[in-house]
Design an enzyme around this catalytic site. Structure first.
Site, PDB file in Angstrom:
ATOM      1  N   ASN A 150     -39.401 -13.904 -22.129  1.00 32.85           N
ATOM      2  CA  ASN A 150     -39.826 -15.123 -23.469  1.00 32.85           C
ATOM      3  C   ASN A 150     -38.884 -14.232 -24.637  1.00 32.85           C
ATOM      4  O   ASN A 150     -37.859 -14.966 -25.319  1.00 32.85           O
ATOM      5  CB  ASN A 150     -40.968 -15.913 -24.238  1.00 32.85           C
ATOM      6  N   SER A 198     -46.410 -25.175 -22.799  1.00 31.96           N
ATOM      7  CA  SER A 198     -46.873 -25.516 -24.041  1.00 31.96           C
ATOM      8  C   SER A 198     -46.112 -26.802 -24.544  1.00 31.96           C
ATOM      9  O   SER A 198     -44.647 -26.540 -24.416  1.00 31.96           O
ATOM     10  CB  SER A 198     -46.385 -24.534 -24.409  1.00 31.96           C
ATOM     11  N   ALA A 199     -46.160 -27.893 -25.184  1.00 36.32           N
ATOM     12  CA  ALA A 199     -45.369 -28.628 -25.491  1.00 36.32           C
ATOM     13  C   ALA A 199     -44.268 -27.939 -26.966  1.00 36.32           C
ATOM     14  O   ALA A 199     -43.020 -28.610 -27.037  1.00 36.32           O
ATOM     15  CB  ALA A 199     -46.249 -30.024 -26.456  1.00 36.32           C
ATOM     16  N   THR A 239     -63.148 -33.772 -26.985  1.00 39.34           N
ATOM     17  CA  THR A 239     -61.933 -35.126 -27.097  1.00 39.34           C
ATOM     18  C   THR A 239     -60.670 -35.197 -27.166  1.00 39.34           C
ATOM     19  O   THR A 239     -60.058 -33.906 -27.474  1.00 39.34           O
ATOM     20  CB  THR A 239     -62.010 -35.697 -28.043  1.00 39.34           C
ATOM     21  N   CYS A 325     -43.517  -5.452 -36.039  1.00 40.55           N
ATOM     22  CA  CYS A 325     -44.580  -4.425 -36.735  1.00 40.55           C
ATOM     23  C   CYS A 325     -46.052  -4.578 -37.052  1.00 40.55           C
ATOM     24  O   CYS A 325     -46.521  -5.619 -37.417  1.00 40.55           O
ATOM     25  CB  CYS A 325     -43.891  -5.155 -38.167  1.00 40.55           C
TER      26      CYS A 325
HETATM   27  C1  PLP Z   1     -45.849 -19.057 -26.525  1.00 38.05           C
HETATM   28  C2  PLP Z   1     -46.000 -18.635 -24.663  1.00 38.05           C
HETATM   29  C3  PLP Z   1     -47.194 -18.673 -24.814  1.00 38.05           C
HETATM   30  C4  PLP Z   1     -48.314 -19.381 -25.646  1.00 38.05           C
HETATM   31  O1  PLP Z   1     -48.077 -21.081 -25.752  1.00 38.05           O
HETATM   32  P1  PLP Z   1     -49.034 -21.562 -26.617  1.00 38.05           P
HETATM   33  O2  PLP Z   1     -48.472 -22.940 -26.666  1.00 38.05           O
HETATM   34  O3  PLP Z   1     -48.246 -20.848 -28.525  1.00 38.05           O
HETATM   35  O4  PLP Z   1     -50.570 -21.181 -26.714  1.00 38.05           O
HETATM   36  C5  PLP Z   1     -47.681 -18.100 -23.383  1.00 38.05           C
HETATM   37  N1  PLP Z   1     -46.571 -18.364 -22.480  1.00 38.05           N
HETATM   38  C6  PLP Z   1     -45.334 -17.958 -22.879  1.00 38.05           C
HETATM   39  C7  PLP Z   1     -44.368 -17.919 -21.943  1.00 38.05           C
HETATM   40  C8  PLP Z   1     -45.186 -18.046 -24.607  1.00 38.05           C
HETATM   41  O5  PLP Z   1     -43.263 -17.722 -24.348  1.00 38.05           O
END
Ligand code: PLP
Length: 394
Positions: A150, A198-199, A239, A325
């Site tokens: 990321n 992750s959506a 749910t 930070c």
């Molecule tokens: C954003 C991210 C997450 C966390 O995802 P969420 O859906 O915000 O909990 C985990 N791993 C990586 C590599 C990410 O970029």
């Protein structure tokens, strides 16, 4: 304001919102209600989403477990496997530049008595599959290596890692929050047993995600981390978030259709941004591999310019720095540190993350804004002046 922070989150695609809207209004049923149309309607929508997600990653719909996001998927995958396979072993292999959602889960396992190996990465941000194989022992039950990073966008040699894991009889989990929908992901070709999605990283809603769990060759066992009504084949009670799930499915369908074209366009814009910065500024450097990299990521260090000051000066552009930070101290990014980037350089690093709705004009504006900011901050920097043998020290 130009938004170039798409690794943090992405805006909701209007087409995704349109697909979700009926499930936020009239079609409010509980997907577990078996007795009436409200429930059937919701269940049908959830089934369709499962198919859309499965299609994007080469899985079968029955292998998709809905969660609240990649953090929860990582927790379920790693803790769930560690608990289910405790009789076979207690060793997990991961790498130094994983997201906190993986690293902190591994630390928790360590506190519970497991052994964790954190593989180093090279200057390019990549794990060495040979080193991974050498770390596998009798007690190893799981390898967890992210698909794409990321911060620097490094794409790991996932297929190679997966193949080794399969040969050695070790399960392979990959956090693919940054990769799914951006680059082709295929759980069979990549020998992946568990995959976190992750959506909100792919133009879907926040608070929705999925975990792919392989059902055949091998059939993965998971201990649930959330107990209750036994939803999602008992692996994740609660749910279902039907609008969120519908949004995730639609986001996957759009990415599947548009990924090739979108990647090519964003790669061109990213390379344009890089070229402008390198043409106008001296002493800049790129962090991470350019070859094995997400097409929409650029991570650059601007010598003599603190990232925080630079972001402040680029007030019309939303980007992110490599440092966090925390309290009074400025900790350089652990990702850049693990890659061997010196603290000084890490403190001057900026992450640019391009996305679906960015235009060429926006990228040009961001480049001009960064160039102007770097030049004016260096004007004020005694260190820079000294390095250039400048006027202040003559
Ligand atoms: C954003 C991210 C997450 C966390 O995802 P969420 O859906 O915000 O909990 C985990 N791993 C990586 C590599 C990410 O970029």
């Amino acid at each position: 304001m130009v938004y170039l922070d798409h690794h943090a989150t992405t805006p909701l695609d209007p087409r995704v919102l349109a697909a979700m809207m009926p499930y936020l209004t009239g079609k409010f049923g509980n997907a577990a209600s078996r007795n009436h149309k409200f429930g059937w309607e919701a269940e049908q929508a959830v089934d369709e989403s499962r198919k859309q997600i499965a299609r994007l990653i080469g899985a079968s719909p029955r292998e998709i477990i809905f969660t609240s996001g990649a953090t929860e998927s990582d927790n379920l995958a790693i803790k769930g496997v560690a608990e289910a396979y405790a009789g076979q072993g207690d060793h997990v292999i991961t790498c130094a530049i994983e997201h906190k959602a993986v690293l902190d889960v591994c630390r928790k396992l360590e506190q519970r008595g497991a052994r964790v190996t954190r593989l180093p990465v090279g200057r390019d941000g990549l794990v060495d599959p040979g080193a991974m194989e050498a770390a596998i022992g009798e007690r190893t039950v799981l390898v967890s290596i992210m698909y794409a990073n990321n911060e620097v966008g490094a794409i790991q040699p996932v297929a190679e890692i997966g193949r080794i894991c399969r040969e050695r009889g070790v399960l392979f989990h990959s956090d693919a929050a940054q990769a799914v929908g951006k680059v082709p992901v295929d759980v069979d070709a990549d020998y992946i047993d568990l995959l976190s999605i992750s959506a909100h990283k792919m133009y879907g809603p926040k608070g929705a995600g999925a975990l792919y769990v392989r059902r055949r060759d091998p059939r993965v066992q998971l201990t649930a981390q959330m107990d209750g009504g036994g939803h999602e084949r008992g692996m994740r009670s609660g749910t279902l978030n039907v609008p969120g799930i519908v949004g995730l499915g639609e986001a996957c369908a759009i990415c599947g259709r548009e990924m090739d074209e979108e990647s090519a366009r964003l790669r061109r814009l990213r390379d344009r941004l890089r070229a402008k910065l390198e043409a106008e500024l001296e002493e800049v450097s790129i962090n991470g591999s350019m070859e094995h990299r997400l097409p929409h990521n650029l991570n650059m260090s601007f010598a003599y310019v603190e990232a925080e000051s630079l972001m402040m000066a680029m007030s019309g552009v939303a980007v992110s720095s490599g440092s966090a930070c925390t309290s009074a101290t400025m900790e350089p990014s652990y990702v850049l540190r693990a890659m061997g980037v010196a603290d000084d350089a890490a403190r001057t690093s900026i992450r640019f993350g391009l996305g679906r709705f960015n235009t060429e004009e926006e990228v040009d504006y961001a480049a001009a804004s960064a160039i102007e900011a770097v030049k004016s901050l260096r004007e004020l920097s005694p260190l820079y002046d000294m390095a250039k043998g400048g006027k202040w020290f003559k």
